[in-house]
Design an enzyme around this catalytic site. Structure first.
Site, PDB file in Angstrom:
ATOM      1  CG  LEU A   1      -2.130  -0.887   1.258  1.00  0.00           C
ATOM      2  CD1 LEU A   1      -2.776  -0.856   2.639  1.00  0.00           C
ATOM      3  CD2 LEU A   1      -3.140  -0.468   0.204  1.00  0.00           C
ATOM      4  CG  ASP A   2       0.698   4.099  -3.142  1.00  0.00           C
ATOM      5  OD1 ASP A   2       1.618   3.342  -3.483  1.00  0.00           O
ATOM      6  OD2 ASP A   2      -0.168   4.529  -3.927  1.00  0.00           O
ATOM      7  N   PRO A   3       2.264   4.911   0.999  1.00  0.00           N
ATOM      8  CG  PRO A   3       4.380   5.860   1.252  1.00  0.00           C
ATOM      9  CD  PRO A   3       3.492   5.223   0.227  1.00  0.00           C
TER      10      PRO A   3
END
Length: 336
Positions: A76-78
């Site tokens: 997951l992206d930050p």
């Protein structure tokens, strides 16, 4: 709490945690590795180091941390939060199934501003009109994004073309050797679940592309991507006296490989504006869900449980288990 027979220990399996927005997926894994690697739930007793004096909350040796494998089933992206599937031991061999499985998301789109990353972590590339966009116009546009569609990954991504990341072409003004290849994906469900209008506190990113950076981007796309706008389309006085731009929340159920950020970006273009993602939550990944409802679903462990354990593993119950271990056993999909 399901009982795992002592004869079945150490166990292997899959579980999911609810990732918070902010940290990277890899940093989350690195944080919990010492816990996993020093638990009799996952590691043979002979490979665990002794607790030692005053060992409450104390991290143990490198040997035990490396005694078990741990991996993730799709990063997951930050910016993103939500379901992060982890595999331990033999469970790591099953992680590939979660790369192509059906996933569900909730995401908030903020109109009027396009960013290089297609989300609020990036820099402003251009501003565009947004006042003309209504809920009805967005709902009408959604139909072209349902079903089997083709998506183009963002130019500011780590995907490589001829061995060079796309973002390197864009930042250095190197012309792309060919158009970015579209990818087939399936959008099973897509709907507006909340129209926020101007009733929100989202802001455009403060960082902005300079004229030189815009020229570099235009040069890299020239000739292969058609007419790609990189200049602002709003009046100067609109910048000086901005109004709160429209935002809305989408819910979607998609196939593996779908770029949520690209969908939001393309949808904003379809209604004659620009837009980027300001919140993104993965609510389901395969059989793991934030709100398990279907037979065979597994819930997610709150990140706070692990965060607390990283600081202090805590007291053990009568059976010798700490809080985080009990939480994992309750939601563990055991792999034999």
């Amino acid at each position: 709490m399901p009982k795992i027979p002592s004869s079945s220990l150490p166990a292997s399996g899959l579980f999911a945690l609810a990732k918070p927005s902010g940290p990277t997926s890899m940093s989350i894994i690195n944080d919990i590795k010492p816990l996993i690697g020093n638990s009799r739930l996952f590691v043979e007793a002979s490979k665990l180091n002794s607790e030692g004096k005053g060992g409450k909350g104390k991290r143990k040796g490198k040997r035990s941390r490396e005694a078990v494998k741990i991996g993730q089933g799709g990063t997951l992206d930050p910016l993103a939060d939500g379901v992060l599937v982890l595999g331990v031991g033999k469970g790591t061999k099953s992680l590939s199934e979660f790369l192509d499985c059906t996933k569900e998301y909730r995401t908030t789109c903020l109109l009027g501003c396009e960013t290089d990353s297609y989300d609020s972590e990036g820099a402003q590339v251009r501003l565009a009109p947004w006042k003309h966009v209504t809920r009805e116009s967005v709902e009408n546009a959604l139909s072209q994004f349902r079903g089997d569609i083709e998506q183009k990954p963002p130019v500011f991504s780590a995907l490589k073309m001829d061995g060079k990341p796309l973002y390197e072409y864009a930042r250095k003004g190197i012309p792309l050797p060919r158009p970015i290849e579209k990818r087939p994906v399936t959008v099973l469900e897509l709907e507006i679940v909340e129209w926020l209008g101007s009733e929100h506190e989202f802001k455009y990113p403060e960082k902005k592309f300079s004229d030189e950076e815009k020229e570099a981007l235009a040069k890299s796309l020239q000739g292969v991507e058609g007419d790609v706008p990189v200049q602002d389309e709003v009046e100067i006085d609109a910048k000086a006296n901005p109004q709160t731009p429209t935002a809305f929340v989408l819910r979607m159920k998609v196939s593996g490989g779908t770029y949520v950020r690209s969908l939001v970006h393309d949808l904003a273009h379809a209604v004659g504006s620009a837009g980027h993602v300001v919140t993104l939550t993965r609510t389901r990944q395969g059989r793991f869900a934030l709100d398990p409802k279907e037979p065979g679903d597994f819930g997610c462990i709150p990140w706070e449980v692990f965060k607390k354990a990283v600081a202090d593993t805590g007291e053990k119950d009568a059976d010798g288990w700490t809080e985080w271990e009990r939480e994992v056993m309750e939601r563990l999909d055991v792999v034999e």
